[in-house]
Each structure stands twice: as C-alpha cells, then as structure tokens.
Design an enzyme around this catalytic site. Structure first.
Site, PDB file in Angstrom:
ATOM      1  N   ASP A   1     -11.503  -5.369   2.353  1.00 27.77           N
ATOM      2  CA  ASP A   1     -12.543  -4.365   2.118  1.00 27.77           C
ATOM      3  C   ASP A   1     -13.938  -4.950   2.285  1.00 27.77           C
ATOM      4  O   ASP A   1     -14.859  -4.270   2.746  1.00 27.77           O
ATOM      5  CB  ASP A   1     -12.401  -3.773   0.716  1.00 27.77           C
ATOM      6  CG  ASP A   1     -11.214  -2.826   0.593  1.00 27.77           C
ATOM      7  OD1 ASP A   1     -10.695  -2.396   1.634  1.00 27.77           O
ATOM      8  OD2 ASP A   1     -10.815  -2.525  -0.541  1.00 27.77           O
TER       9      ASP A   1
ATOM     10  N   CYS B   1       0.807  -1.222   0.000  1.00 26.54           N
ATOM     11  CA  CYS B   1       0.000   0.000   0.000  1.00 26.54           C
ATOM     12  C   CYS B   1       0.840   1.272   0.000  1.00 26.54           C
ATOM     13  O   CYS B   1       0.289   2.367  -0.109  1.00 26.54           O
ATOM     14  CB  CYS B   1      -0.964  -0.020   1.186  1.00 26.54           C
ATOM     15  SG  CYS B   1      -2.309  -1.202   0.961  1.00 26.54           S
TER      16      CYS B   1
ATOM     17  N   LYS C   1       0.405   3.293  -3.345  1.00 26.06           N
ATOM     18  CA  LYS C   1      -0.829   3.974  -3.702  1.00 26.06           C
ATOM     19  C   LYS C   1      -0.601   5.466  -3.904  1.00 26.06           C
ATOM     20  O   LYS C   1       0.294   6.061  -3.315  1.00 26.06           O
ATOM     21  CB  LYS C   1      -1.885   3.750  -2.618  1.00 26.06           C
ATOM     22  CG  LYS C   1      -2.350   2.300  -2.533  1.00 26.06           C
ATOM     23  CD  LYS C   1      -3.510   2.141  -1.588  1.00 26.06           C
ATOM     24  CE  LYS C   1      -3.995   0.705  -1.582  1.00 26.06           C
ATOM     25  NZ  LYS C   1      -5.179   0.513  -0.730  1.00 26.06           N
TER      26      LYS C   1
ATOM     27  N   ASP D   1      -8.248  -4.429  -5.417  1.00 19.48           N
ATOM     28  CA  ASP D   1      -6.997  -3.884  -4.900  1.00 19.48           C
ATOM     29  C   ASP D   1      -5.845  -4.709  -5.450  1.00 19.48           C
ATOM     30  O   ASP D   1      -5.940  -5.934  -5.524  1.00 19.48           O
ATOM     31  CB  ASP D   1      -6.977  -3.914  -3.373  1.00 19.48           C
ATOM     32  CG  ASP D   1      -6.163  -2.769  -2.775  1.00 19.48           C
ATOM     33  OD1 ASP D   1      -5.124  -2.426  -3.382  1.00 19.48           O
ATOM     34  OD2 ASP D   1      -6.563  -2.228  -1.729  1.00 19.48           O
TER      35      ASP D   1
ATOM     36  N   HIS E   1      -7.641 -11.665 -14.862  1.00 19.70           N
ATOM     37  CA  HIS E   1      -7.102 -11.011 -16.053  1.00 19.70           C
ATOM     38  C   HIS E   1      -5.621 -10.746 -15.837  1.00 19.70           C
ATOM     39  O   HIS E   1      -5.205 -10.366 -14.737  1.00 19.70           O
ATOM     40  CB  HIS E   1      -7.833  -9.692 -16.322  1.00 19.70           C
ATOM     41  CG  HIS E   1      -7.384  -8.997 -17.562  1.00 19.70           C
ATOM     42  ND1 HIS E   1      -7.627  -9.491 -18.826  1.00 19.70           N
ATOM     43  CD2 HIS E   1      -6.691  -7.840 -17.743  1.00 19.70           C
ATOM     44  CE1 HIS E   1      -7.111  -8.667 -19.731  1.00 19.70           C
ATOM     45  NE2 HIS E   1      -6.537  -7.662 -19.086  1.00 19.70           N
ATOM     46  N   SER E   2      -4.825 -10.944 -16.878  1.00 18.19           N
ATOM     47  CA  SER E   2      -3.380 -10.723 -16.774  1.00 18.19           C
ATOM     48  C   SER E   2      -2.896  -9.919 -17.966  1.00 18.19           C
ATOM     49  O   SER E   2      -3.462  -9.993 -19.064  1.00 18.19           O
ATOM     50  CB  SER E   2      -2.632 -12.064 -16.729  1.00 18.19           C
ATOM     51  OG  SER E   2      -2.859 -12.798 -17.923  1.00 18.19           O
TER      52      SER E   2
ATOM     53  N   ASP F   1     -15.438   5.319   0.941  1.00 18.08           N
ATOM     54  CA  ASP F   1     -15.520   4.117   1.755  1.00 18.08           C
ATOM     55  C   ASP F   1     -14.646   3.028   1.168  1.00 18.08           C
ATOM     56  O   ASP F   1     -13.974   3.213   0.142  1.00 18.08           O
ATOM     57  CB  ASP F   1     -16.976   3.652   1.869  1.00 18.08           C
ATOM     58  CG  ASP F   1     -17.312   3.156   3.270  1.00 18.08           C
ATOM     59  OD1 ASP F   1     -16.541   2.332   3.790  1.00 18.08           O
ATOM     60  OD2 ASP F   1     -18.316   3.612   3.834  1.00 18.08           O
TER      61      ASP F   1
END
Length: 353
Positions: free
Chosen positions: A87, A13, A16, A64, A135-136, A46
């Site tokens: 989340d 994180c 970000k 994420d 998905h890649s 949120d």
C-alpha cells in the site's frame, strides 16, 4: 522450516469482507470536521491514508493482516508483509517503519510464530524499512500482518482515482493466485503453479513503484482482495470508463484450468456479485472472467499512465524482471458509447481500428 500451519477457510486477501458490505458500513461512519492536511483518506477508497506534515513531506499510513494461505509459516510471513507494504508503494511512498500485528493460539508451537515473524521482518528490511514493534493477542486462529508508515512528497502522492481519458493501464504482476491457493488447499494445485503463485506473492512492489515515480503517471493502486475489476472500479470513481484486453492480461496459466474445474473462492464470487452490473464481457471465457474477479494476495500495481510514456515504462519494468503488460485503457464517462452503458468493457483483443 519443518513446522507447518493449518489452512483456514479463507486465507490471504480472500478473507476480506466483500466490497458491497464494506461500502455500506463506511458510508455510515461519522467523518468529523475536515482536516485540510488529510490529503487522502478512506472516503476515497484508496490504498492508504496520506497526511501532510510540511510543504514537502507527508506520512503514508496503512495496515493489513489476514490468515494464512500457505502452510509454510516463513513463506506466510513474507507474503503477509509484502501485501501490507504494498500500500505504501501504491501511493508512491517510501517505507520507514512497520509494526507487527499478530493473532496466535497460545497452545501452538512458538517456533511457528517465530518463523512467521522472521519472514515478515526480512521483507520489511528488503522494503527499506525498520521493524519497530507490534501487538499480539491470543486467538483461536493464526493471523499476521503489519501496520506500516511511509513518507511521500505531498505533491507527488499517487491517488487511485486521478486517471485521465486516454491513459494506458499497466499491470505489474500476473493474476490467478487466489484460485491457485484454493486449488492447493484441496490438493489439486501443481507444484509449478504454487511456486509461481508464491514467487508472485512474495515479490515486493518496491521496484515497480520506483519506476513509476520516474515518470508522470496519473494514478496507481495495488490489486488485492477486490480483484482486478474491483480495484479498477475504484480507480474509475464514476468519472471514467475502461476497456480491458483479456489477451494482454498476465495470468499464471494454471489458474484457467482450476477455474474451469470450479476451484473458486467465496471472495471471488462476492466480487462478481458486486461488480457484474458494471462490466460488459464480450465473448470472454468463464475462466477469464473468474481470473478478473479473483482476489489477489500481494498482487501487482495497476497504474494509469500517459499513452506516450507507456512503452518506456513497460521497457523499464521488463528490465527489472517484472511480468508487466499494458492491459487496457481509460476513457471518458461522457463518451461511453462503446461500453453500452457499462463502465468497464472486457474484450479479447484490442481492435485494429
């Protein structure tokens, strides 16, 4: 797992975008006609979106992903998945399905990708969900995460900004993982510190969420890239104030040493720049300030609970093996004399009177 992945400049994180930059972009996005079934969307800042599909069922959607913050691919997969799944738990939901999001260099050993995805898949199963695809894309750097769908009763979804004056603030995981991973990146973190950080980052917030749901809590969020103070700021939403008692905040102890050695993240400094005008630190050490700004990867839940329920909730969290603490309380923004005009006060101890 013998194969390793290289550290990036900002993993987990810490990679970000800063909250200030993100807010400026989101404020300019067209919102379109209001959908009354979208109970919680990005305009509330949120953790996930909540969309009602019937009187007793709403879907919870989140995603994420990020670059690695540890060099073991299997562990990285576990952490990235736990972070994304969090989340759903922060909203009071149950995980149902997850989709992999993968960026991977074509020339890198595919065994590394397999180990990452194995770690992620195991966490999805542990969370009670099913891995349903993904998905890649080919990329220069490794990135991994999940898009997750959960369900929640629309009348019991936990928003982050519905706390009430007098609520106690409970945090369910220790802080400091961002600072410790930064120290590890330059070879300065102890084995014990990294083990503590990894144990925290790979632990799901499922049990904490399930305990909170047994009680009439008012608000909940998970503590991730914006640090404790940044996510608390979102909870206050201009309607509340908060006091944090620094001595009660659970912290992986080595993080203080590394902070004093200035082994800090750029993301932590972005958090400080964005938040310092909202916070009144009262005789708090530099290291503690940095821990409170530190971006957490797969951090704990932060909940606003009625004061009469706090002791029982804390006992249940402890029985579940969680290092949870009451770290502060919420107040009325109209009665913020104690805060000197700042919405968050951080002091060492709770006053005796």
């Amino acid at each position: 797992m013998g194969e390793k992945i290289e550290f990036c400049r900002g993993g987990g994180c810490t990679a970000k975008l800063g909250p200030g930059i993100l807010n400026r972009v989101l404020e300019r996005l067209p919102k379109g006609p209001r959908d009354e079934n979208l109970l919680i969307g990005y305009d509330s800042r949120d953790d996930a979106a909540v969309y009602r599909i019937s009187d007793d069922t709403a879907i919870v959607q989140t995603l994420d992903f990020f670059p690695p913050m540890v060099d073991d691919p299997y562990t990285f997969g576990q952490i990235a998945a736990a972070n994304a799944l969090s989340d759903i738990f922060a909203m009071g939901g149950d995980v149902k399905t997850a989709l992999n999001i993968v960026c991977f260099p074509e020339k890198m050993d595919l065994n590394i990708l397999g180990a990452i995805m194995q770690g992620g898949a195991e966490k999805v199963i542990e969370a009670g969900g099913t891995l349903a695809g993904g998905h890649s894309i080919a990329d220069q750097d490794v990135k991994y995460g999940l898009s997750v769908t959960g369900v929640v009763n629309p009348n019991r979804a936990l928003a982050n900004n519905s706390g009430q004056p007098g609520d106690k603030l409970i945090l369910t995981k220790p802080l400091g993982v961002g600072i410790i991973c930064t120290a590890n990146r330059v070879g300065e973190a102890s084995k014990e510190a990294m083990e503590a950080a990894v144990n925290s980052m790979t632990k799901l917030n499922r049990s904490a969420s399930e305990i909170f749901r047994r009680h009439p809590i008012h608000a909940c969020t998970d503590v991730t890239g914006f640090g404790l103070l940044g996510h608390l700021h979102e909870m206050l939403d201009g309607k509340l104030t908060a006091v944090i008692y620094a001595k009660e905040v659970p912290v992986i102890s080595q993080a203080f040493t590394y902070a004093d050695d200035f082994l800090l993240t750029a993301a932590g400094q972005r958090n400080r720049n964005h938040m310092e005008s909202y916070v009144d630190f009262r005789e708090i050490s530099f290291a503690m300030e940095e821990v409170l700004f530190d971006p957490q990867t797969s951090g704990g839940l932060l909940a606003a609970v009625p004061p009469e329920a706090a002791e029982e909730i804390l006992a249940e969290l402890g029985e579940a093996g969680l290092e949870a603490k009451v770290i502060g309380a919420l107040g009325d923004v109209k009665e913020n004399i104690k805060s000197g005009g700042k919405e968050i006060v951080v002091m060492e101890n709770q006053p005796l009177i």
